[in-house]
Write a protein that holds these residues in place. Structure first.
Motif, mmCIF file in Angstrom:
data_model
loop_
_atom_site.group_PDB
_atom_site.id
_atom_site.type_symbol
_atom_site.label_atom_id
_atom_site.label_comp_id
_atom_site.label_asym_id
_atom_site.label_seq_id
_atom_site.Cartn_x
_atom_site.Cartn_y
_atom_site.Cartn_z
ATOM 1 N N ARG A 209 0.798 -1.377 -0.147
ATOM 2 C CA ARG A 209 -0.066 -0.091 0.297
ATOM 3 C C ARG A 209 0.748 1.175 0.353
ATOM 4 N NH1 ARG A 209 -4.778 1.278 -1.809
ATOM 5 N NH2 ARG A 209 -5.191 -0.059 -0.436
ATOM 6 N N PRO A 210 1.770 1.104 0.637
ATOM 7 C CA PRO A 210 2.810 3.128 0.480
ATOM 8 C C PRO A 210 3.236 3.186 -0.560
ATOM 9 C CG PRO A 210 3.434 1.027 2.715
ATOM 10 C CD PRO A 210 2.208 0.001 1.597
ATOM 11 N N GLN A 211 3.718 1.887 -1.226
ATOM 12 C CA GLN A 211 4.296 2.251 -3.031
ATOM 13 C C GLN A 211 2.936 2.486 -3.937
ATOM 14 O OE1 GLN A 211 5.699 0.019 -0.939
ATOM 15 N NE2 GLN A 211 6.658 1.430 -0.242
ATOM 16 N N ALA A 212 1.960 1.514 -3.453
ATOM 17 C CA ALA A 212 0.625 1.547 -5.105
ATOM 18 C C ALA A 212 -0.434 1.988 -4.572
ATOM 19 C CB ALA A 212 0.727 -0.150 -5.504
ATOM 20 N N GLN A 213 -1.033 2.920 -4.625
ATOM 21 C CA GLN A 213 -2.087 3.393 -4.595
ATOM 22 C C GLN A 213 -3.401 2.871 -5.109
ATOM 23 O OE1 GLN A 213 -2.315 6.010 -2.934
ATOM 24 N NE2 GLN A 213 0.009 6.980 -2.995
ATOM 25 N N ASP A 214 -2.865 2.229 -5.348
ATOM 26 C CA ASP A 214 -4.101 2.022 -6.426
ATOM 27 C C ASP A 214 -3.721 -0.010 -6.723
ATOM 28 O OD1 ASP A 214 -6.115 -0.126 -7.889
ATOM 29 O OD2 ASP A 214 -7.067 1.399 -9.066
ATOM 30 N N PRO A 215 -3.371 -0.864 -5.206
ATOM 31 C CA PRO A 215 -2.999 -2.161 -5.590
ATOM 32 C C PRO A 215 -4.041 -2.940 -6.868
ATOM 33 C CG PRO A 215 -3.431 -1.913 -3.050
ATOM 34 C CD PRO A 215 -3.671 -0.676 -4.297
ATOM 35 N N ALA A 216 -5.381 -2.826 -6.242
ATOM 36 C CA ALA A 216 -5.910 -3.905 -7.994
ATOM 37 C C ALA A 216 -5.936 -3.737 -9.141
ATOM 38 C CB ALA A 216 -7.423 -3.804 -7.342
ATOM 39 N N LYS A 217 -5.568 -2.755 -9.419
ATOM 40 C CA LYS A 217 -4.912 -2.049 -10.420
ATOM 41 C C LYS A 217 -3.583 -3.040 -10.819
ATOM 42 C CE LYS A 217 -4.021 1.460 -13.809
ATOM 43 N NZ LYS A 217 -3.958 3.280 -14.160
ATOM 44 N N TYR A 219 -3.012 -4.889 -9.938
ATOM 45 C CA TYR A 219 -2.506 -6.721 -9.566
ATOM 46 C C TYR A 219 -3.488 -7.234 -11.095
ATOM 47 C CZ TYR A 219 -4.038 -11.379 -8.391
ATOM 48 O OH TYR A 219 -4.034 -12.799 -8.449
ATOM 49 N N HIS A 220 -4.257 -6.607 -11.689
ATOM 50 C CA HIS A 220 -4.891 -6.756 -12.633
ATOM 51 C C HIS A 220 -4.010 -6.680 -13.756
ATOM 52 C CE1 HIS A 220 -7.523 -7.279 -15.630
ATOM 53 N NE2 HIS A 220 -6.974 -6.188 -16.365
ATOM 54 N N ALA A 221 -2.929 -6.220 -13.504
ATOM 55 C CA ALA A 221 -1.933 -5.493 -15.128
ATOM 56 C C ALA A 221 -0.461 -7.084 -14.711
ATOM 57 C CB ALA A 221 -0.749 -4.182 -14.319
ATOM 58 N N GLU A 222 -0.703 -7.160 -13.207
ATOM 59 C CA GLU A 222 -0.390 -8.456 -13.095
ATOM 60 C C GLU A 222 -0.567 -9.629 -13.244
ATOM 61 O OE1 GLU A 222 3.376 -11.014 -11.850
ATOM 62 O OE2 GLU A 222 3.036 -8.966 -12.736
ATOM 63 N N MET A 223 -1.750 -9.854 -13.847
ATOM 64 C CA MET A 223 -2.502 -10.658 -14.439
ATOM 65 C C MET A 223 -2.634 -10.886 -15.995
ATOM 66 S SD MET A 223 -3.306 -13.255 -11.817
ATOM 67 C CE MET A 223 -1.571 -12.949 -11.610
ATOM 68 N N LEU A 224 -2.591 -9.774 -16.606
ATOM 69 C CA LEU A 224 -3.043 -9.473 -18.124
ATOM 70 C C LEU A 224 -0.883 -9.924 -18.839
ATOM 71 C CD1 LEU A 224 -4.637 -6.105 -18.344
ATOM 72 C CD2 LEU A 224 -5.341 -8.453 -19.131
ATOM 73 N N ASP A 225 0.101 -9.375 -17.818
ATOM 74 C CA ASP A 225 1.045 -9.905 -17.944
ATOM 75 C C ASP A 225 1.625 -11.999 -17.706
ATOM 76 O OD1 ASP A 225 3.918 -9.106 -18.979
ATOM 77 O OD2 ASP A 225 4.489 -9.699 -17.133
ATOM 78 N N LEU A 226 1.121 -12.383 -16.882
ATOM 79 C CA LEU A 226 1.196 -13.247 -17.095
ATOM 80 C C LEU A 226 0.250 -13.790 -18.110
ATOM 81 C CD1 LEU A 226 1.628 -16.158 -15.259
ATOM 82 C CD2 LEU A 226 -0.328 -15.888 -13.942
ATOM 83 N N VAL A 227 -0.994 -14.084 -18.713
ATOM 84 C CA VAL A 227 -1.156 -14.382 -19.746
ATOM 85 C C VAL A 227 -0.943 -14.480 -20.872
ATOM 86 C CG1 VAL A 227 -4.270 -15.346 -18.378
ATOM 87 C CG2 VAL A 227 -3.319 -12.683 -20.150
ATOM 88 N N ARG A 228 -0.699 -13.113 -20.967
ATOM 89 C CA ARG A 228 0.923 -12.964 -22.274
ATOM 90 C C ARG A 228 1.908 -13.330 -22.272
ATOM 91 N NH1 ARG A 228 -0.996 -6.130 -21.586
ATOM 92 N NH2 ARG A 228 -2.655 -6.460 -22.146
ATOM 93 N N SER A 229 2.264 -14.237 -21.251
ATOM 94 C CA SER A 229 3.799 -14.916 -21.091
ATOM 95 C C SER A 229 3.480 -16.522 -21.288
ATOM 96 C CB SER A 229 4.313 -14.420 -19.343
ATOM 97 O OG SER A 229 3.389 -15.216 -18.570
ATOM 98 N N LEU A 230 2.475 -16.493 -21.812
ATOM 99 C CA LEU A 230 1.692 -17.989 -21.835
ATOM 100 C C LEU A 230 1.294 -18.028 -23.136
ATOM 101 C CD1 LEU A 230 0.188 -18.896 -18.539
ATOM 102 C CD2 LEU A 230 1.985 -19.228 -19.052
ATOM 103 N N GLY A 231 1.394 -17.400 -24.086
ATOM 104 C CA GLY A 231 1.402 -17.122 -25.230
ATOM 105 C C GLY A 231 -0.450 -16.817 -25.380
ATOM 106 N N LEU A 232 -1.277 -16.977 -24.390
ATOM 107 C CA LEU A 232 -3.107 -17.061 -24.704
ATOM 108 C C LEU A 232 -3.253 -15.335 -24.887
ATOM 109 C CD1 LEU A 232 -3.987 -18.125 -21.260
ATOM 110 C CD2 LEU A 232 -3.301 -19.370 -23.743
#
Length: 232
Positions: A209-217, A219-232
């Motif tokens: 929280r001290p570093q990220a004002q919107d953890p949900a945003k 996290y969503h970017a991390e999930m998008l990067d995850l699926v892209r890294s799988l070629g999906l």
């Protein structure tokens, strides 16, 4: 045929649920080590001996809590996954991860119980309900990896993986459910798990929280990067 509980059975079931509810509150207020059968008995106006009629030891109670928490979580993530068509493996992975995060943020004590702080002196019984629930969660993640594998296989070129790299009981269970699965796909499932839980753990433990004002945003970017890294 509907089974009708007697009044005594209903009262016993209500008391067992109250014990678990108090234990979870103690967990939230003081961490895993705050769970005490004596403290629960005192709050319920019971003797410690009477409480042992429901749970023989503190470890029995903790095992039940872990099993209940794990089972409720897996029910939730499986429902979120199944709400997305099977033809959309990327969407199913994201739904799983986002649901875990939403649950963890709403129930940080429960997250810490099953994924974080060890309970001092607790020894989980081998093959107990808690282990069964954890295995169910792992199998669900493997299913996500299996669905992604046709696209992801060509991208998984880091290291050589063999079945001996993993727990034998896990391997036996996974191979029974997915007989054509290569060991690299199980490794992928565990790495997916790591990416899903990394930011969640930082957030639950107050490091994000001290570093990220919107953890949900984030996290969503991390999930998008995850699926892209799988070629999906």
């Amino acid at each position: 045929m509907e089974v009708v509980q007697s009044r005594r059975e209903r009262l016993r079931a209500q008391a067992a649920e109250e014990i678990k509810s108090i234990a979870l509150r103690l967990l939230a207020e003081g961490g895993p080590d705050a769970i005490s059968l004596r403290a629960i008995a005192r709050e319920m106006g019971m003797t410690a001996g009477a409480l042992y009629g429901y749970y023989a030891t503190r470890d029995d109670l903790i095992s039940t809590l872990i099993s209940d928490v794990y089972t409720a979580l897996v029910d939730r993530v499986e429902a979120a996954r199944d709400a997305v068509p099977e033809a959309d493996p990327a969407g199913r992975i994201i739904a799983w991860g986002e649901t875990v995060r939403a649950w963890a943020v709403a129930a940080p004590a429960e997250f810490r119980l099953i994924y974080g702080d060890p309970v001092l002196g607790y020894r989980p019984p081998p093959g107990g309900p808690a282990a069964t629930a954890a295995l169910r969660a792992c199998t669900g993640l493997v299913g996500l990896a299996v669905a992604a594998w046709p696209q992801a296989a060509e991208l998984q070129t880091i290291g050589q993986t063999t079945w001996s790299d993993f727990d034998a009981d896990l391997v036996a269970h996974v191979r029974a459910d997915f007989p054509d699965l290569p060991p690299a796909a199980l490794a992928l499932a565990l790495r997916m798990w790591g990416r899903m839980h990394g930011l969640i753990a930082l957030e639950v433990y107050g490091h994000l929280r001290p570093q990220a004002q919107d953890p949900a945003k984030l996290y969503h970017a991390e999930m998008l990067d995850l699926v892209r890294s799988l070629g999906l």
